[in-house]
Scaffold this active site. Structure first.
Site, PDB file in Angstrom:
ATOM      1  N   LYS A   1       6.403  -1.794   1.906  1.00  0.00           N
ATOM      2  CA  LYS A   1       5.215  -1.217   2.557  1.00  0.00           C
ATOM      3  C   LYS A   1       4.063  -2.203   2.376  1.00  0.00           C
ATOM      4  O   LYS A   1       3.192  -2.039   1.522  1.00  0.00           O
ATOM      5  CB  LYS A   1       4.896   0.169   1.975  1.00  0.00           C
ATOM      6  CG  LYS A   1       4.082   1.029   2.919  1.00  0.00           C
ATOM      7  CD  LYS A   1       4.135   2.493   2.535  1.00  0.00           C
ATOM      8  CE  LYS A   1       3.174   3.369   3.315  1.00  0.00           C
ATOM      9  NZ  LYS A   1       3.366   3.423   4.758  1.00  0.00           N
TER      10      LYS A   1
ATOM     11  N   TYR B   1       0.825  -1.209   0.000  1.00  0.00           N
ATOM     12  CA  TYR B   1       0.000   0.000   0.000  1.00  0.00           C
ATOM     13  C   TYR B   1       0.855   1.252   0.000  1.00  0.00           C
ATOM     14  O   TYR B   1       2.080   1.197   0.142  1.00  0.00           O
ATOM     15  CB  TYR B   1      -0.953  -0.008   1.207  1.00  0.00           C
ATOM     16  CG  TYR B   1      -0.293   0.304   2.544  1.00  0.00           C
ATOM     17  CD1 TYR B   1       0.545  -0.611   3.173  1.00  0.00           C
ATOM     18  CD2 TYR B   1      -0.511   1.522   3.177  1.00  0.00           C
ATOM     19  CE1 TYR B   1       1.133  -0.313   4.399  1.00  0.00           C
ATOM     20  CE2 TYR B   1       0.078   1.816   4.408  1.00  0.00           C
ATOM     21  CZ  TYR B   1       0.897   0.895   5.007  1.00  0.00           C
ATOM     22  OH  TYR B   1       1.494   1.182   6.216  1.00  0.00           O
TER      23      TYR B   1
ATOM     24  N   GLU C   1      12.895   2.221  13.674  1.00  0.00           N
ATOM     25  CA  GLU C   1      11.960   3.301  13.333  1.00  0.00           C
ATOM     26  C   GLU C   1      10.806   3.272  14.320  1.00  0.00           C
ATOM     27  O   GLU C   1      10.914   2.667  15.388  1.00  0.00           O
ATOM     28  CB  GLU C   1      11.478   3.129  11.885  1.00  0.00           C
ATOM     29  CG  GLU C   1      10.802   1.789  11.630  1.00  0.00           C
ATOM     30  CD  GLU C   1      10.299   1.614  10.198  1.00  0.00           C
ATOM     31  OE1 GLU C   1      10.127   2.598   9.477  1.00  0.00           O
ATOM     32  OE2 GLU C   1      10.039   0.449   9.828  1.00  0.00           O
TER      33      GLU C   1
ATOM     34  N   LEU D   1      11.243   1.324   6.852  1.00  0.00           N
ATOM     35  CA  LEU D   1      10.565   1.769   5.646  1.00  0.00           C
ATOM     36  C   LEU D   1      11.274   3.034   5.152  1.00  0.00           C
ATOM     37  O   LEU D   1      11.518   3.937   5.948  1.00  0.00           O
ATOM     38  CB  LEU D   1       9.093   2.084   5.937  1.00  0.00           C
ATOM     39  CG  LEU D   1       8.326   2.444   4.668  1.00  0.00           C
ATOM     40  CD1 LEU D   1       7.923   1.177   3.918  1.00  0.00           C
ATOM     41  CD2 LEU D   1       7.112   3.297   4.966  1.00  0.00           C
TER      42      LEU D   1
END
Ligand code: PDD
Length: 291
Positions: free
Chosen positions: A144, A30, A176, A200
């Site tokens: 993702k 996505y 992250e 990401l």
């Protein structure tokens, strides 16, 4: 209006078969694209990352970049709202349940848009609480993927601790956030981990790095140890929906030392301003090419 497999319809009318591999396996990817006053922000970069995610899970891109570009703009045109974020997802498609890829199946393409409410000034002035959590996700966090169960569990751990975000640590190093990238500031130097399979590659992360460089703010892209996270003068999280948001407490302890402990720092304020100025410049560009 939403978009599903070539058709526009109200969301109430949109149906996906239960055998969609997105539903059965979380087999899809996505994107979340912020759009300000009708202008998609960094659209090319989002679509390039979509291509890498699709390559990563071996789904053929159902649309050309030009077609995606058109679809996103059409979505915004059909749903006039001030600021919004376009969510798009591609799953491997509908097939009898079998882990191995089905042959000759068309990917399911879904797009919707929602109002984008960036963090209000009061929250940015206070900063948000975060907690550290062991990063127990898979080793392809650069994709993702819609398989977000681990991220949901990690975020819920933060919420259970009355915090807004989980700061993830893997083997003693910062990766992250559960849905954001993390930046550390120490002695005026902005530090953030490099793009690897552990994080990401955030679009906002890239913008922040570009702005730091363009404005000659000291910046280091390197591994960040847990000790550095805990000893930081400032911590920020970045994402398309939160932009640049200071973290003011970590595991219940104030971030930073001295009189500014527990308060958002000056480098975050500067970066937030640079980000807003940059957004305005890009939105003014006549053909919005950079957006
Ligand atoms: N998430 N890391 C993770 C795990 C994320 O889920 C996100 C964004 C980011 C920041 O990426 P970007 O700057 O491109 O938004 C980093 C989106 C907003 C979401 O899942 O809703």
């Amino acid at each position: 209006m939403i978009y599903l497999n070539g058709e526009w319809m109200p969301i109430e009318k949109a149906m996906v078969p239960v055998l969609d591999r997105g539903f059965i396996f979380g087999d899809g990817v996505y994107e979340v694209i912020p759009c300000y006053s009708g202008h998609p922000f960094r659209l090319r970069e989002h679509l390039t990352r979509l291509q890498s995610s699709l390559d990563g899970v071996r789904i053929e891109n159902p649309c050309s970049i030009e077609r995606w570009d058109e679809l996103v703009r059409e979505m915004v045109a059909k749903n006039p709202m001030d600021d919004q974020y376009v969510y798009l997802q591609v799953t491997r498609g509908v097939a009898p349940r079998d882990h191995a890829f089905p042959k000759g199946v068309k990917p399911t393409v879904f797009m919707m848009t929602n109002p984008l409410t960036t963090p209000p000034q009061a929250q940015r002035d206070r900063g948000v609480a975060a907690v550290t959590v062991a990063d127990n996700r898979w080793l392809r966090c650069d994709i993702k993927s819609v398989s977000l169960l681990a991220n949901c569990l990690l975020r819920q751990t933060a919420v259970d601790g009355e915090a807004a975000e989980a700061v993830l640590l893997r083997d003693g190093f910062l990766t992250e956030g559960s849905a954001s990238n993390i930046f550390v500031v120490k002695n005026g130097v902005i530090v953030t981990p490099p793009k690897t399979n552990f994080i990401l590659p955030g679009i906002t992360y890239d913008v922040v790095i570009e702005l730091a460089r363009a404005n000659r703010l000291p910046l280091e892209i390197r591994q960040v140890s847990e000790a550095e996270v805990r000893d930081a003068d400032e911590l920020w999280l970045t994402s398309s929906t939160k932009e640049v948001l200071p973290i003011s407490t970590l595991d219940g302890k104030p971030v930073g030392r001295g009189i500014n402990a527990g308060k958002p720092g000056p480098v975050a304020a500067r970066m937030y301003q640079l980000y807003q100025d940059y957004k305005r410049t890009v939105m003014r560009a006549p053909d919005n090419v950079d957006a």
